[in-house]
Design a protein around this motif. Sequence first.
Motif: not given
Length: 237
Positions: A29-44
């Motif tokens: 599965g996916i690994t949490k990337d706390s450094k890039r969570e503010a990236d606008p390309e990221f979804g929730e």
Amino acid sequence: MYRSVAVDAFDRPDWDWTTLGEIAEVKGGITKDSKREADPEFGEFPYLRVANVQRGYLDLSDVTTIRADRSKAQLLVLRPGDILFNEGGDRDKLGRGWVWEGQIEDCIHQNHVFRARLLDGCFDPYFVSLHANSWGQRWFETHGKQTTNLASLNLTTLKSFPVPAPTLEEQSAVASQLRSALDGIQHQRFELDRVAVRASRLRRSILAEAFAGRLVPQNPLDDSGSGRLAGAYTSAA
């Protein structure tokens, strides 16, 4: 109890065997990337953690969300029929899991939960998961890695997990029988828990009544307790 009920159903010397890696695409599965969570390309996205993936059922009472790269997340979106396996934790929890039934849209899974997606229509996902949760429990305990405080499975080990390969009709029959038996056990467990809760409440209620002196009628003329106190007060007066 889960293992004792189901394990004998898979101990069949006349069945051929294969491995999970031969019949399914197995993926972490996916690994949490706390450094890039503010990236606008990221979804929730809603995602499954180890706590959600129990032995023989999914606990979806508390499903959290994670921000993730949309393109990566789309590769991890669960489909009905996907089989889930826990990667680690206590040794007796290795490999536990159940079948995803599409309960939550666009749900993905964290890196400590593996997903096995069957490659063709020759295997029943419930048969495979029931086998993993019963016969497979001891296999996972034997083949998992142990560090000081944590047991774990890696992808290679999970792919090598042995799976019996009877006909699809036999698989469906075994899965149906075991699910009925296990549903009955879970219902009994629910009833026992409900009775235990009621008994605990009743005990607390009885103790409260006892401490308040309301369990027996109080006679001021008796020679015990409040009766003696009442008599002593009258004599003194």
